[in-house]
Motif scaffolding. Structure first.
Motif, PDB file in Angstrom:
ATOM      1  N   GLU A   1      26.085  30.891  28.674  1.00 16.66           N
ATOM      2  CA  GLU A   1      25.568  30.847  30.033  1.00 16.66           C
ATOM      3  C   GLU A   1      26.028  29.602  30.782  1.00 16.66           C
ATOM      4  N   ARG A   2      26.883  28.791  30.160  1.00 19.70           N
ATOM      5  CA  ARG A   2      27.296  27.544  30.805  1.00 19.70           C
ATOM      6  C   ARG A   2      28.198  27.782  32.006  1.00 19.70           C
ATOM      7  N   TYR A   3      29.043  28.813  31.931  1.00 18.54           N
ATOM      8  CA  TYR A   3      30.053  29.021  32.958  1.00 18.54           C
ATOM      9  C   TYR A   3      30.046  30.443  33.492  1.00 18.54           C
ATOM     10  N   GLY A   4      30.156  30.547  34.808  1.00 17.09           N
ATOM     11  CA  GLY A   4      30.531  31.814  35.408  1.00 17.09           C
ATOM     12  C   GLY A   4      32.042  31.934  35.386  1.00 17.09           C
ATOM     13  N   GLN A   5      32.547  33.161  35.345  1.00 20.55           N
ATOM     14  CA  GLN A   5      33.990  33.394  35.252  1.00 20.55           C
ATOM     15  C   GLN A   5      34.450  34.293  36.393  1.00 20.55           C
ATOM     16  N   TYR A   6      35.571  33.919  36.985  1.00 21.78           N
ATOM     17  CA  TYR A   6      36.149  34.712  38.070  1.00 21.78           C
ATOM     18  C   TYR A   6      37.646  34.835  37.815  1.00 21.78           C
ATOM     19  N   TRP A   7      38.145  36.072  37.865  1.00 20.49           N
ATOM     20  CA  TRP A   7      39.530  36.355  37.500  1.00 20.49           C
ATOM     21  C   TRP A   7      40.230  37.106  38.620  1.00 20.49           C
ATOM     22  N   ASN A   8      41.470  36.743  38.863  1.00 18.88           N
ATOM     23  CA  ASN A   8      42.316  37.508  39.773  1.00 18.88           C
ATOM     24  C   ASN A   8      43.544  37.935  38.976  1.00 18.88           C
ATOM     25  N   TYR A   9      43.632  39.230  38.683  1.00 19.97           N
ATOM     26  CA  TYR A   9      44.693  39.760  37.819  1.00 19.97           C
ATOM     27  C   TYR A   9      45.861  40.273  38.662  1.00 19.97           C
ATOM     28  N   ALA A  10      47.064  40.067  38.164  1.00 19.31           N
ATOM     29  CA  ALA A  10      48.231  40.677  38.785  1.00 19.31           C
ATOM     30  C   ALA A  10      48.295  42.154  38.404  1.00 19.31           C
ATOM     31  N   LYS A  11      48.844  42.968  39.298  1.00 21.71           N
ATOM     32  CA  LYS A  11      49.026  44.380  38.957  1.00 21.71           C
ATOM     33  C   LYS A  11      50.077  44.556  37.862  1.00 21.71           C
ATOM     34  N   GLN A  12      51.093  43.701  37.871  1.00 21.37           N
ATOM     35  CA  GLN A  12      52.135  43.770  36.847  1.00 21.37           C
ATOM     36  C   GLN A  12      51.614  43.185  35.542  1.00 21.37           C
ATOM     37  N   LYS A  13      51.743  43.912  34.460  1.00 18.30           N
ATOM     38  CA  LYS A  13      51.234  43.467  33.169  1.00 18.30           C
ATOM     39  C   LYS A  13      51.980  42.229  32.689  1.00 18.30           C
TER      40      LYS A  13
END
Length: 261
Positions: A49-61
């Protein structure tokens, strides 16, 4: 307030090279990552619970991608500049009470400079985006900006002039960004310090001889400069061809004390 930024050149690989141990030991309030090279669901990073996580993924694998781990919950999160037009996962913006945090992985112009025109157009659009945010509240920008701004920022400037990351055009765009009201925190504190780099080629012996480039930055709105306590580069940390860069700001920045307009 402690902030960290690291181009990990593949987070799955970095996890096998001590990323988790470094992350835990550093105990940063905000930890930004570039070039995650992940798709959603490919990796679980558990910090309880220490960190929230936010991700922005590329469409290209296996390409690009950014992430932010934060101890404080943001007021809002924005993925890219124009959510429907950003396919490479290069920008994450988290809004807090006192500032915006923008985590960025700037496109490389490529060795043959085939992407230079795209890169320069990106720079203009990104600068406009940052100045629009800055008109609302101060901005902290971090990430791999893929440019060594001045000759002091790479080991061998003369033979590299005109190469990707050290073209006159890219350097001029960095100057424009700083001229638009932003401060390079490391150079703000250490204007003449040499031999401090954040990226090294994988060619044998290059990193051991510290033949590097400083292309990873923390920038802040000019009015945040008085609140910068330290800016450093964790050159000894391995696990990627980049090393982490660090920033310490006065805790009052969280709530905008003295810095907001």
């Amino acid at each position: 307030m402690k902030l960290a930024s690291w181009n990990v050149n593949g987070l799955r690989a970095a996890m096998n090279k001590g990323f988790g141990e470094y992350f835990d030991a550093l105990d940063a309030d905000l930890f930004c990552v570039q070039e995650t090279k992940l798709q959603e669901g490919q990796l679980s990073v558990d910090h309880g619970e220490r960190y929230g996580q936010y991700w922005n993924y590329a469409k290209q694998k296996g390409y690009s991608g950014t992430a932010v781990f934060t101890k404080r919950k943001p007021l809002s999160v924005r993925y890219g500049i124009e959510e429907d037009a950003e396919e490479e996962g290069r920008i994450l913006t988290l809004e807090f009470e006192g500032f915006y945090l923008v985590n960025v992985y700037t496109p490389n112009a490529r060795r043959d400079l085939s992407r230079l025109d795209l890169r320069l157009a990106w720079e203009d659009r990104f600068r406009r985006y940052l100045t629009e945010l800055d008109a609302i509240k101060p901005v902290v920008v971090c990430g791999d900006l893929n440019v060594a701004h001045e000759e002091i920022d790479l080991k061998n400037p003369k033979p590299n002039r005109g190469n990707a990351g050290f073209t006159d055009e890219e350097r001029a765009k960095m100057s424009e960004l700083l001229g638009a009201g932003f401060v390079d925190t490391f150079r703000h504190l250490y204007p003449d310090r040499t031999d401090v780099y954040s990226w090294w080629s994988y060619m044998p012996g290059v990193r051991a001889r510290n033949v590097g480039w400083r292309i990873d930055y923390f920038l802040v709105s000019a009015r945040l400069a008085p609140f910068v306590r330290e800016a450093s580069t964790d050159c000894a940390v391995m696990g990627s061809d980049h090393c982490p860069v660090l920033l310490e700001l006065d805790d009052s920045v969280w709530d905008g004390v003295g810095a907001n307009r």
